[in-house]
Every structure is written in structure tokens, then in C-alpha cells.
Enzyme design. Sequence first.
Site, mmCIF file in Angstrom:
data_model
loop_
_atom_site.group_PDB
_atom_site.id
_atom_site.type_symbol
_atom_site.label_atom_id
_atom_site.label_comp_id
_atom_site.label_asym_id
_atom_site.label_seq_id
_atom_site.Cartn_x
_atom_site.Cartn_y
_atom_site.Cartn_z
ATOM 1 N N ASP A 1 0.742 -1.269 -0.006
ATOM 2 C CA ASP A 1 -0.012 0.041 0.219
ATOM 3 C C ASP A 1 1.017 1.342 0.085
ATOM 4 O O ASP A 1 0.786 2.197 0.870
ATOM 5 C CB ASP A 1 -0.981 -0.008 1.408
ATOM 6 C CG ASP A 1 -0.204 0.118 2.511
ATOM 7 O OD1 ASP A 1 0.933 -0.340 2.682
ATOM 8 O OD2 ASP A 1 -0.830 0.470 3.468
ATOM 9 N N ASP B 1 6.880 1.040 2.381
ATOM 10 C CA ASP B 1 6.622 -0.139 1.396
ATOM 11 C C ASP B 1 7.757 0.344 0.363
ATOM 12 O O ASP B 1 8.549 -0.671 -0.476
ATOM 13 C CB ASP B 1 5.361 0.267 0.752
ATOM 14 C CG ASP B 1 4.251 0.019 1.783
ATOM 15 O OD1 ASP B 1 4.022 0.650 2.394
ATOM 16 O OD2 ASP B 1 3.593 -0.947 1.681
ATOM 17 N N ASP C 1 7.824 -2.148 7.356
ATOM 18 C CA ASP C 1 7.279 -2.918 6.040
ATOM 19 C C ASP C 1 8.800 -3.647 5.762
ATOM 20 O O ASP C 1 8.778 -4.718 5.346
ATOM 21 C CB ASP C 1 6.898 -2.306 4.847
ATOM 22 C CG ASP C 1 5.555 -1.791 5.237
ATOM 23 O OD1 ASP C 1 4.720 -2.097 6.213
ATOM 24 O OD2 ASP C 1 4.932 -0.876 4.438
#
Lengths: 318, 318, 318, 318
Positions: free
Chosen positions: D10, D15, D250
Site C-alpha cells: 500500500d 513500502d 514494512d
Amino acid sequence: MKKKMILDVDTGVDDAQAIMIALSSPHVEILGITCCHGNTPLENVLKNTLRVLKVCGRLDIPVYKGFSKPLLSNKRNAGDYHGKDGLGDVPDPDAPGVELLQKKKAAQAMIKIAKAHPEEVILVATGPLTNLAVAVQLDPSFPNKLKALYIMGGNTNSRGNTTVCGEFNFVADPESAYIVLDRYTCPTYIASWEFSCRSSLPWSFCDEWLSRKSEKAAFMKKITALSMTKAKSADYQKEVIAGGGFNPCDVFALAAAVDDDFIVEKEEVAVTVELNGTNTRGMMVLDYMELLKKEHKVFIMKTVDLEKLKKMLINAIK
Amino acid sequence: MKKKMILDVDTGVDDAQAIMIALSSPHVEILGITCCHGNTPLENVLKNTLRVLKVCGRLDIPVYKGFSKPLLSNKRNAGDYHGKDGLGDVPDPDAPGVELLQKKKAAQAMIKIAKAHPEEVILVATGPLTNLAVAVQLDPSFPNKLKALYIMGGNTNSRGNTTVCGEFNFVADPESAYIVLDRYTCPTYIASWEFSCRSSLPWSFCDEWLSRKSEKAAFMKKITALSMTKAKSADYQKEVIAGGGFNPCDVFALAAAVDDDFIVEKEEVAVTVELNGTNTRGMMVLDYMELLKKEHKVFIMKTVDLEKLKKMLINAIK
Amino acid sequence: MKKKMILDVDTGVDDAQAIMIALSSPHVEILGITCCHGNTPLENVLKNTLRVLKVCGRLDIPVYKGFSKPLLSNKRNAGDYHGKDGLGDVPDPDAPGVELLQKKKAAQAMIKIAKAHPEEVILVATGPLTNLAVAVQLDPSFPNKLKALYIMGGNTNSRGNTTVCGEFNFVADPESAYIVLDRYTCPTYIASWEFSCRSSLPWSFCDEWLSRKSEKAAFMKKITALSMTKAKSADYQKEVIAGGGFNPCDVFALAAAVDDDFIVEKEEVAVTVELNGTNTRGMMVLDYMELLKKEHKVFIMKTVDLEKLKKMLINAIK
Amino acid sequence: MKKKMILDVDTGVDDAQAIMIALSSPHVEILGITCCHGNTPLENVLKNTLRVLKVCGRLDIPVYKGFSKPLLSNKRNAGDYHGKDGLGDVPDPDAPGVELLQKKKAAQAMIKIAKAHPEEVILVATGPLTNLAVAVQLDPSFPNKLKALYIMGGNTNSRGNTTVCGEFNFVADPESAYIVLDRYTCPTYIASWEFSCRSSLPWSFCDEWLSRKSEKAAFMKKITALSMTKAKSADYQKEVIAGGGFNPCDVFALAAAVDDDFIVEKEEVAVTVELNGTNTRGMMVLDYMELLKKEHKVFIMKTVDLEKLKKMLINAIK
Ligand SMILES: [Ca+2]
Ligand SMILES: [Ca+2]
Ligand SMILES: [Ca+2]
Ligand SMILES: [Ca+2]
């Protein structure tokens, strides 16, 4: 022998009507009135109750102070409907003072009264059930000492009047309602919100009733005016099922307690209260399929004798 | 022009009846039948659907395999009522094989069919709503491409038939029911459990109906026998409201889709599904007071034309 | 001046240890011991408490009977761990009788004692919090009359010992725990389950401790034997975090109340109790991000002086 | 042989960092990047992902559009932390257009890719788990075709960063998180919020890292600036446990997938997600006591090799 009663109230207009019917019933002896938060903050409930007794010349009846908050303490008042003071916003400058209240507290008083008259006392509860919930916690044998319990509260068809699926008295203290339906194993009669809607009286009766001439009638007219206006509003109509009309909710529970023939049709079913739902918290749950394996069942009022109701209302303001 | 329909089923005896009514309606064109877990495991649903089509000589209608599990995967079958195989436990040794199924899966097929006939397709859902929930997730514009949605499921008065307050189709996948009621903003008609109980046909009609002579009638009689016996049992009667009689649940949704005059009285109200309650998980919630501020409202079926229903049932087995 | 204490217990082996530490602390005056359901049914709790006082020659301390059930009445005992009788299953044929109990009930007694010594009384609660919850309902001003509240209960890291995420004392009456954390705005110190695990004493200390020679030591050894065996079992180890060892849970709360220097490190944070979760009902919730906007914060015990603890334990059985 | 990966993202600053590490790992082959709503609306996620690939000269990698809403559709973005556009609010006027996206949708693409390389594909999920939840509903055999699943999400100690007890990725779609933890029975590794806090890198490393000279480093510095400032704010510090520092959430999941020796210590335990709590909805639940009787257990990351992490971060922006 007279029927011995304790009235547990959150006086409100309809509680006032219920009290006045009880006072006017020759076969009823009120052993005490216990007050609970609800329609209006506890202080108002106490004052309102005393005002009703004063109008009826019965300040001899002991009034007890109960709880000002529900068990889990997120108080919710219904002040809007019954007026800011819970009694139509028509203050009495000479209202009796709270020094008239008993020293003993409501829950303890209930227990003591029931103990003094085992299996003779009928408890009529027309507000949130906090006092009753704490009473059974204080004395688990209290319910068995009662002759019967009459409750105005809960709903039978998921038609809420306060939250999407919840009726005011139960939603105002869901845990207490749960406790009462779980632990009061005496004969129990419930006047639900939907039942009361379906049993409303025509406005024409109401108008005629309130036009009578007496001190009590004048008081009744005064305190009822505001909620009557609200009851005819569009927003309130959304809460109502089965047409409109004059719905004196609490009166149904009291009338059933006063006259054993008032209930024409009833249903026996185990009930509980949903505590966890997003939209259903406080909703009464009827276990027709007997999945909950509860031994105790209550009587859900289905139809009542409205002519008796009219007579009681008329007598109450004579 | 014929009415274009997709039937989403968990065939079941009453789903079979619904399919047969659709097949016998001259103005209906079934574009596809999508199958979902529910009354019986998906494998049975697929077989049962094909058996119904075979009896009616309509194996040309495409049948699509849908989901074998609800979104949160706690599967619940109703095998008891409809028989172990979901169709009365009267197996057909020559039942058509699953090789007749379409390659495409149910949710994707729905989307494709609706896209090919924008605003022309009526979706009739008579099982748990898993296929519909995933379809709208895959294509949020899918509901707007439908002409209308007819659902059998949910309850309107907190009278459950599966859990204390929950109806089978909704309880079998509460999250999917929630999603569908939240995101399908096309015109939506709901035949609830309580409505179907109140609209039951007399057993005498049912007996006469099933005694007719035809291949389809014989099939209907055979698959219906078991559930008819169960429907007359004491335990089942606890689930029912408003007397007994023959209650072909799913058929009400289908009949309303077939004939625009079938619904005599309906109510428009915003609805949702309770996901969190102890006793109310899966219960449909009707927001009469408009507290949820939902823009989309559905039509709750209240009364229907039972004479039309009888004719449809009779035509279905000619 | 001595520290005035009320101990609210569900005696239990570790409650017994806590009581004996309090009795052996020269600067502590126990004004009363209030008993609550919990580790074992209330009748056992009463008996066990009297047995402890008898061994210590302090039957002059008033013992009060509290509630036998949680607010919502789904009782849960931990009899397995502390033995069937809650005290290691080593009955005393000459145990003192319940006629020694006070007439006054626990919740009312608490209120009266605190009223008699405003802001002087320290309340130490080492069982389910039912007595405290009802006390604040009976007298909302009760918490403000306390000097401080010490609780053993709850968890800080979602590591349950009774349910997946729930600690026994809180899970045994989640509503009461919620009420206490919501309404007791006096200084509050919490010894959580995870904290107690991380603060365990080595088994070697425990062995040495229990091998001492005295009547009290013999009693302690006897009542502790069973739970010690269980504590070393594989199943119990799954409940424990941070290694094993001797974890006298309740003693941490008591020790912190006795000695202001016992707590070495603490954290101040608003807390509440989750009432609705499937796996988290009864779990203590710490609001580090201050999303709940609670004014009152509690002190979560982080590290303590284990040498002090050892000394207290040794003194307790001299 | 190279490790085949699908990244479900996302995109989000962290990310982006994860993607860039994967791209810079010589032994990793990215078969596809699937995008999900989350940190920022799906449209931004798609654009951000393409921007990262462009900077790295890898627009050949197929990017798939996934779901723009969670299953139950109450979308929650974290736009505040990652900037309004999810990538630090430093727009690129020459950003690649969404015409570069694949026709196939994310969930279906995942299924197809895994089918083409049975038991070879590692899925790394660093956003809400909606795509994965629908994928397993569409193809229940999909998880078994994966080699392993790495997730950034959930919490292990009830320390929320979004709600009182809930971590963003799980809270953003609790039902999907529940489904994934229930139905993905492939080897599963979880980098939880608390783990990532405890594994933060010193700000000094971060400063040095971002001061390197390269196009990628410049891009990284630009997109990271805003969230770095926020990370040092007082409000954010309330979310954090165990000191502060640079926490590239992440990246931990991705790094574990890239290098089998990255995880130094892990714990194997069955997990689920609380769906019903008032404060705990979306919280990951760890079943240490094995009360849930789940067969499948996951690996919870406990400690990792931070030197390896630093090297990966440095290589990523060379
Ligand atoms: Ca009332
Ligand atoms: Ca069906
Ligand atoms: Ca204890
Ligand atoms: Ca992310």
C-alpha cells in the site's frame, strides 16, 4: 387484603401517571417508592416523585433515593421527551424538599420491605433497573421474597425507541436489565415498548381525560402538555409502531400489577438482554426456540383490557 | 421483453421450488444460476441444481460454481431440515454430472452477465450472500448494473430460526449479508423470515398441489416429503411465528421478482446486519428512526398476493 | 503512624501469603478483611481467611462476607490451581467457624471503615473486584475517601492466564474490573499478570523459605505444596511469560502497599477493561496514545525490589 | 535459483523502501507487485508504486490494481503520517501513468502467478490484507501453492498505533487479517508493530544513509523527509514502545523474505484477530495457551540481524 407494592420509578410523566393510578386504587398499599436515574437526573426524579405525592396528599408514603448512575456509568437521560426537569417543565415553587426522603437507600429499602412481608410484595419497575440489579447482588434471595415483578421496558421485535434496536429503560442500563432478567426468578410480567405502542389510547380519550376538573386533573394536564406535543411530532412517530395515539408506557406495567384481569393475552418465554451488539446493545432477546436453556420464563404482555385502563386513568385524577 | 434473471441459490427444497417457478414463467429468461454453500455443502448444491434443471429439461441454462465457505469460514449447514443431501434425501442414480458446470466462477459470471445487459438483470438471492459479497468487492460497480435485487433472508422482528435472533441465510455468512445490505444500492426487495411465516399457505393447498400428476409434480412430491414432515414437528414450530402452514421461503423472493404485482404492501427502510451480538449476530437491523444515516433504503415485503403464489406453484409442476 | 489497610481477598494460596505479610508488618494495621468469590467458592474463601488468621493468632481482625457471584453471574473458579478448597486441599479439622464473621457485609463495611478514617485507608484487592464495584455504586464518594488502591489483576501485554488474553481476577468479573478502573480515581497501583511473571523468585529461594521451622512455616509449606507442583507443570508454563519460578501474584500488590519503596519502576497510564471481545473480554487495555481521553491514570508496576520481597516473605512465616 | 516474490503493498514510504530493497537484491525476482488501499487511497498507491519502479528503472515489473476498500468498507487511511499522497508529498510531474498497470486484477494475478510456480513463490504483504483475503476466497488452494508468506502487521502486546490496541494494517481491514491468519496455512512470518519498534535503527544511521549520493538516495531522502519529522514528534512517540529511532516497518517483513538468516529469534504460536472488541477490534491475538486449538502456527519475529538490515538499506539506494 390489599396488594402491597413497591414502585421503582424514574419519574417522568408516565411514571407520575402510574403512581397516581396506584394511589387511587383502593386495593393497593404502597409500601415505598424507590427512585432511580433515568428520564431525568436522579435529583429531578426525587423532586418529581415528591411533587406527585404532594398533589395527591400522600407525602406519608416513604420515598427512597436510589442510584444516580447505571452500573457501567454511561448515563443517558431522556430529558428531551419529558422536559428538562422530567415532568413537563412546569416547576412548582412550593415543591416539597428532599429532606422528606428516607435515610435508607432504595436497594436496601426494597430488601428490607420484602423481608418484612415475604412473598406478599409486588415490585413494579418503570425506570432503568439499576436499583433492582444491585438489590439482588446485595441479597440474592430478594427476588424469591417477592410475590411478583412487573416491568415496563425492553422490546420484543427489535424496534428501538432510543437506539436502533433498544428501548430506553433497558438501554439506559443494559447490564442491570440483564441481571434482573437473569436473577429475578419470581413471576415476572413485562410491558415492552412495542406492546405499549400497539396498546395506545386514542387522542380523543386523552383530550377528554385531561379536560376534567380537579386539582389532580389540572396537575396532570400541566405536566403532560409538553410530551403530548412531542408525541405528535414527526420524529417521535418514527419510534412508534402501529399507529399513534396516547401511549402511557409505564402505566401498563402498573395497571397489570393492580388488576389481575388487566392482561388479556400473554406469552411465556425465556428472555435475556443483548450486551454486545453494535446496534442491539440493550435489546431484549426472546428465546422462543429455547436455545439458551433458561429455566425461568417471563410473561410478555400481548393484549390488555383498554377499558379498564381508561377507568384507572380517570380514577387517578378524580 | 422477457425479464432477465440470475438466480443465486443454495438448492434446497425451496430453492428448487423457486427455480421451477422461474423456469415455468413465460416472461422470465434465466441467464444463469450461481450456486453457493448454505442448506447443504456446495457439492450437493451443484448437483441439486442440475437435477432440478434436468427434470425441467433445461440443462441448457448455465450453472456456475460459487463459494463453498462464508467469508469468515465458520460453515453452518441446514442439512437437517432439507435432508442430508439438501434435497429430501431421494437421490437420483442418473443425476447429471458436475462436468456440466461452467468453467467461470459464480461471482465473476454474475459480473460478466450484468455487464452484458446493463440495468436489465434482476438478481434473486435465496441462499447465504457470499457470492454477492465477493462480486461487489471484485467489481464495486456491479450493483449499479443490476435492475433489481430480491433477497430471501434476514429477520425483521428479532425472531430467529437458526440462532436466537438470527435467520439462516444471514447467520450462515453475516459479513456477506452486511456487505450486500451496505453496498448493493440498486432497488432491493427483502422477503424476511417473519414475513414468510406470516405468508404461509394452508397445508390443504400443499397436499392438493403435490397430488397432481406430472413428472415434475412427482419430483416435487418426492423432494418435499422430508421437510414437510419436519415442518409439522414441535421443534420446528418453535421457530415459526403466526401459525404454521406451508412456508416456501425462497419462493417469495422469486415470485416478487417474477411478478411486479405480487407484493401488495411493502415498507421502505434502511437496514444493516448486526455483526457483534452474543445472541444477535447475523440479525437484520431495521433503522426506522434513521439513526444510521444511510442513504439507501430497501423494500421490506409485508403482504403478498397468495393467490398469485398458488398459481405460480401450480404452473411450476405442470 | 501505622498504615491502615483493608484487604479484599479471594483466599487462595497467594492471598494467604499476602495476608500473612500484612500481619507480620509492624507498620500495618488491618482494619478488616473483606472476602469475595474467586479462586474458590465464597464459603471456602471465608473459611480459608479465618484459617490464616487463626494460624497467625489474629482472629480479632474482623472478616466480612462479600459477594458470591460476579455482577453478571457467570461464576468461574480457579479451584484447579489452588486446590478444590482453594488452599491446597489440606483441611484443618479445627478450622474456625463462620460464626466468627461480622454481621456487616463486605461492601458496606469497606464504605464504613473508609468513612471513619478519611483518606487514611489503603485498599488492597487481590481477587475479582466485585466488592469494590458494588461499593462504589452504593457510595460514589467511597474511592475519594481512600488513600490508595492496590490491585493484583489484569494484563498489560494481552497474555492471558485464564482466557486467551485475560487474567483470572479480571476475567472472573470483567464488569466489576471495568467499573473499578473507571470510578476509583484515588491513586491506584496495579500488579499485572505479566509483571508478576517477570518478577518471579527462583525456586531455590522458595525451597529454602518453606524449609524454615515455625508453625506458620509449616502451614505455609502445607498449603503451598499443591500449587507449587502445578506451577512446575508443562500446561502452567504455557501461561507464564519470562521463564518460570515462584510467582506469588497477590503478594506483589500487598508488598507495594506495605512499603512505598518496593516499586522501583512504574508507568502512569489510563486503563480500562475490554468487555466485548471474543478473545479479549476481561483484558486490561492500556491507553498509551490517550485516545480514550480519560483523566484518571493508574500506576502500572514495572520492576520491584525483590530483596525486599524475600524479606517480607521470610518475616511472614517467622 | 532466484527467490520468486510477489509484493502486496500500500505504498507508503516504508513500502517504497521495501520495494527498493527487493529490487536491489541480486537473488530476488519480483514476479509482480499487487496494490491495496491502505496508507493512502488506492489511486495514490498505484502511482507511488510506479514512481518507485521508475526511479529504479524497473517499469518492466508488472503492477496490479487491487482493492480500494476493506471487506466491510469502513476505509481508514494513514495519510497523515506518510503525507497526503502517501509518499511524502513531493510529487513528480513526470510520474508514470496508470496506463502502465496490468489488466488483470491483484487477487486474480496472485493466484495465477502462484499456480505457474507452485510452492516457489514468496508473498510479502506490507499493507492491509484485503487482496490476500479475497484471493483465498477465490481459490482456497492458493495459500498451499505459496512457498511462504511474510506479513508486516498486527501487534503482539496489545500496543496499538492506530486504535488503542490495534496496528494500522490489521485495523484497516480486520476481517481480512482474520481470514488470512485463519486460512493461509503456508509457512508464515509476522513482523509485528511492537517488534518493529524494538528493532528500530538509530537516527544517526538514518541521517548517514540518506546523505548518500545517487539518484535513488535523493529520491529516498525526498520521500522520507516528512515522515521522519513526524516520527520525531511527541504524539508519534506515544505510539512507540522501546525508545524511538528509525522504524522502517514494512522493511522487516521484506528483509526476512530476502535473507533466511535475517531472523535471529522467532516464536511459533497460533494467532488470530479479535473482531468484536470495543478497544481491541483488529488486535492480533496470540494463543500461547493453545485454547483455540488451531493446528496452524505462525512465526512471530523476535530479533533480527540489524547489520544485515543496514546493508540492505544501503544497497537499496546505490
Ligand atoms: Ca419511567
Ligand atoms: Ca435457499
Ligand atoms: Ca487472589
Ligand atoms: Ca505498508
